[in-house]
Design a protein around this motif. Structure first.
Motif, PDB file in Angstrom:
ATOM      1  N   VAL A   1       8.261  38.339  19.760  1.00 54.01           N
ATOM      2  CA  VAL A   1       7.445  37.645  20.560  1.00 54.01           C
ATOM      3  C   VAL A   1       7.296  38.149  21.857  1.00 54.01           C
ATOM      4  CG1 VAL A   1       7.379  35.305  21.814  1.00 54.01           C
ATOM      5  CG2 VAL A   1       8.491  35.371  19.432  1.00 54.01           C
ATOM      6  N   LYS A   2       5.992  38.292  22.268  1.00 55.50           N
ATOM      7  CA  LYS A   2       5.405  38.868  23.467  1.00 55.50           C
ATOM      8  C   LYS A   2       6.118  38.226  24.588  1.00 55.50           C
ATOM      9  CE  LYS A   2       1.195  40.123  25.941  1.00 55.50           C
ATOM     10  NZ  LYS A   2       1.666  41.417  26.488  1.00 55.50           N
ATOM     11  N   ALA A   3       6.434  38.705  25.646  1.00 59.34           N
ATOM     12  CA  ALA A   3       7.067  38.068  26.914  1.00 59.34           C
ATOM     13  C   ALA A   3       6.108  37.214  27.692  1.00 59.34           C
ATOM     14  CB  ALA A   3       7.790  39.232  27.929  1.00 59.34           C
ATOM     15  N   GLU A   4       6.750  36.121  28.108  1.00 64.71           N
ATOM     16  CA  GLU A   4       5.996  35.570  28.944  1.00 64.71           C
ATOM     17  C   GLU A   4       6.572  34.971  30.382  1.00 64.71           C
ATOM     18  OE1 GLU A   4       4.523  31.831  26.874  1.00 64.71           O
ATOM     19  OE2 GLU A   4       4.279  32.990  24.937  1.00 64.71           O
ATOM     20  N   PHE A   5       6.688  36.274  31.118  1.00 59.25           N
ATOM     21  CA  PHE A   5       7.607  35.682  32.514  1.00 59.25           C
ATOM     22  C   PHE A   5       6.685  34.952  33.251  1.00 59.25           C
ATOM     23  CE2 PHE A   5       8.640  40.652  31.447  1.00 59.25           C
ATOM     24  CZ  PHE A   5       9.747  40.219  30.583  1.00 59.25           C
ATOM     25  N   ASN A   6       7.515  34.089  34.123  1.00 61.76           N
ATOM     26  CA  ASN A   6       7.077  33.112  34.922  1.00 61.76           C
ATOM     27  C   ASN A   6       7.840  33.085  36.274  1.00 61.76           C
ATOM     28  OD1 ASN A   6       9.346  31.444  34.162  1.00 61.76           O
ATOM     29  ND2 ASN A   6       8.399  31.034  32.191  1.00 61.76           N
ATOM     30  N   ASP A   7       7.584  32.303  37.076  1.00 64.31           N
ATOM     31  CA  ASP A   7       8.221  32.079  38.296  1.00 64.31           C
ATOM     32  C   ASP A   7       9.501  31.000  38.132  1.00 64.31           C
ATOM     33  OD1 ASP A   7       6.515  33.737  39.550  1.00 64.31           O
ATOM     34  OD2 ASP A   7       5.130  32.243  39.901  1.00 64.31           O
ATOM     35  N   LYS A   8       9.750  30.471  36.974  1.00 63.62           N
ATOM     36  CA  LYS A   8      11.116  29.637  36.859  1.00 63.62           C
ATOM     37  C   LYS A   8      12.232  30.327  37.266  1.00 63.62           C
ATOM     38  CE  LYS A   8       9.058  26.543  33.427  1.00 63.62           C
ATOM     39  NZ  LYS A   8       8.154  26.715  32.386  1.00 63.62           N
ATOM     40  N   MET A  17      14.823  33.032  26.883  1.00 65.55           N
ATOM     41  CA  MET A  17      14.765  33.664  25.786  1.00 65.55           C
ATOM     42  C   MET A  17      15.685  35.038  25.829  1.00 65.55           C
ATOM     43  SD  MET A  17      12.746  32.312  23.531  1.00 65.55           S
ATOM     44  CE  MET A  17      12.791  33.568  22.287  1.00 65.55           C
ATOM     45  N   ALA A  18      16.231  35.245  24.566  1.00 60.03           N
ATOM     46  CA  ALA A  18      17.119  36.480  24.603  1.00 60.03           C
ATOM     47  C   ALA A  18      16.445  37.409  24.137  1.00 60.03           C
ATOM     48  CB  ALA A  18      18.365  36.402  23.820  1.00 60.03           C
ATOM     49  N   ARG A  19      16.552  38.757  24.279  1.00 59.94           N
ATOM     50  CA  ARG A  19      15.940  39.825  23.772  1.00 59.94           C
ATOM     51  C   ARG A  19      16.609  41.004  23.756  1.00 59.94           C
ATOM     52  NH1 ARG A  19      14.242  43.083  28.160  1.00 59.94           N
ATOM     53  NH2 ARG A  19      14.157  42.378  30.092  1.00 59.94           N
ATOM     54  N   SER A  20      15.982  42.240  23.357  1.00 57.54           N
ATOM     55  CA  SER A  20      16.587  43.444  23.474  1.00 57.54           C
ATOM     56  C   SER A  20      16.080  44.169  24.726  1.00 57.54           C
ATOM     57  CB  SER A  20      16.217  44.434  22.259  1.00 57.54           C
ATOM     58  OG  SER A  20      14.991  44.757  22.184  1.00 57.54           O
ATOM     59  N   GLN A  21      16.106  45.528  24.924  1.00 56.13           N
ATOM     60  CA  GLN A  21      15.607  46.111  26.023  1.00 56.13           C
ATOM     61  C   GLN A  21      14.272  46.326  26.126  1.00 56.13           C
ATOM     62  OE1 GLN A  21      17.546  50.029  26.294  1.00 56.13           O
ATOM     63  NE2 GLN A  21      19.334  49.226  27.419  1.00 56.13           N
ATOM     64  N   ASP A  22      13.644  46.024  25.040  1.00 55.94           N
ATOM     65  CA  ASP A  22      12.126  45.933  25.016  1.00 55.94           C
ATOM     66  C   ASP A  22      11.546  44.414  25.385  1.00 55.94           C
ATOM     67  OD1 ASP A  22       9.383  45.488  24.618  1.00 55.94           O
ATOM     68  OD2 ASP A  22       9.431  46.320  22.416  1.00 55.94           O
ATOM     69  N   GLY A  27      12.913  36.879  19.880  1.00 47.69           N
ATOM     70  CA  GLY A  27      12.920  36.217  18.578  1.00 47.69           C
ATOM     71  C   GLY A  27      13.303  34.680  18.597  1.00 47.69           C
ATOM     72  N   SER A  28      14.282  34.347  18.120  1.00 46.32           N
ATOM     73  CA  SER A  28      14.564  32.825  17.915  1.00 46.32           C
ATOM     74  C   SER A  28      15.922  32.605  18.562  1.00 46.32           C
ATOM     75  CB  SER A  28      14.826  32.351  16.357  1.00 46.32           C
ATOM     76  OG  SER A  28      15.856  33.194  15.761  1.00 46.32           O
ATOM     77  N   GLN A  29      16.494  33.641  19.272  1.00 46.99           N
ATOM     78  CA  GLN A  29      17.595  33.410  20.047  1.00 46.99           C
ATOM     79  C   GLN A  29      17.266  33.084  21.621  1.00 46.99           C
ATOM     80  OE1 GLN A  29      19.766  37.135  19.434  1.00 46.99           O
ATOM     81  NE2 GLN A  29      20.818  36.037  17.708  1.00 46.99           N
ATOM     82  N   PHE A  30      18.295  32.398  22.265  1.00 49.11           N
ATOM     83  CA  PHE A  30      17.955  31.868  23.582  1.00 49.11           C
ATOM     84  C   PHE A  30      19.342  31.804  24.262  1.00 49.11           C
ATOM     85  CE2 PHE A  30      18.863  27.976  21.066  1.00 49.11           C
ATOM     86  CZ  PHE A  30      19.667  27.252  22.032  1.00 49.11           C
ATOM     87  N   PHE A  31      19.541  31.801  25.562  1.00 46.24           N
ATOM     88  CA  PHE A  31      20.846  31.555  26.235  1.00 46.24           C
ATOM     89  C   PHE A  31      20.436  30.405  27.108  1.00 46.24           C
ATOM     90  CE2 PHE A  31      18.713  35.024  28.172  1.00 46.24           C
ATOM     91  CZ  PHE A  31      18.461  34.611  29.549  1.00 46.24           C
ATOM     92  N   ILE A  32      21.567  29.796  27.648  1.00 46.58           N
ATOM     93  CA  ILE A  32      21.609  28.918  28.644  1.00 46.58           C
ATOM     94  C   ILE A  32      22.343  29.474  29.784  1.00 46.58           C
ATOM     95  CG2 ILE A  32      22.194  26.334  29.381  1.00 46.58           C
ATOM     96  CD1 ILE A  32      22.288  25.742  26.378  1.00 46.58           C
TER      97      ILE A  32
END
Length: 89
Positions: A1-8, A17-22, A27-32
């Motif tokens: 999934v393309k990154a959607e960085f924001n000001d939150k 959203m969890a991701r690798s170094q890229d 994908g479908s993983q997230f963290f709190i």
């Protein structure tokens, strides 16, 4: 999934959203977020916030772990309810 960085800001209870170094590898993983990991701002896509269950977040975050930060005992989330932001008062 393309990154959607924001000001939150990445503060306690924020879902991101969890991701690798890229940056575009989410994908479908997230963290709190459990603390105030502000170093993640503009590096990971924040997309939601915990509105209930802070006690559960605390239990998950303080679960004893083994090397590699793996929980000694498996932790499951049995139920999650996602609600639109405009329904929160």
């Amino acid at each position: 999934v393309k990154a959607e960085f924001n000001d939150k800001p990445h503060v306690r209870g924020v879902l991101s959203m969890a991701r690798s170094q890229d940056p575009n590898s989410a994908g479908s993983q997230f963290f709190i977020c459990h603390g105030e990991p502000r170093f993640l701002d503009h590096q990971y896509t924040a997309f939601g916030k915990l509105i209930k269950g802070d006690d559960v977040l605390e239990k998950i975050a303080t679960t004893p772990t083994e090397p590699g930060d793996r929980p000694v005992k498996r932790v499951n989330i049995d139920s999650i309810k996602i609600v639109p932001a405009d329904t929160i008062k």
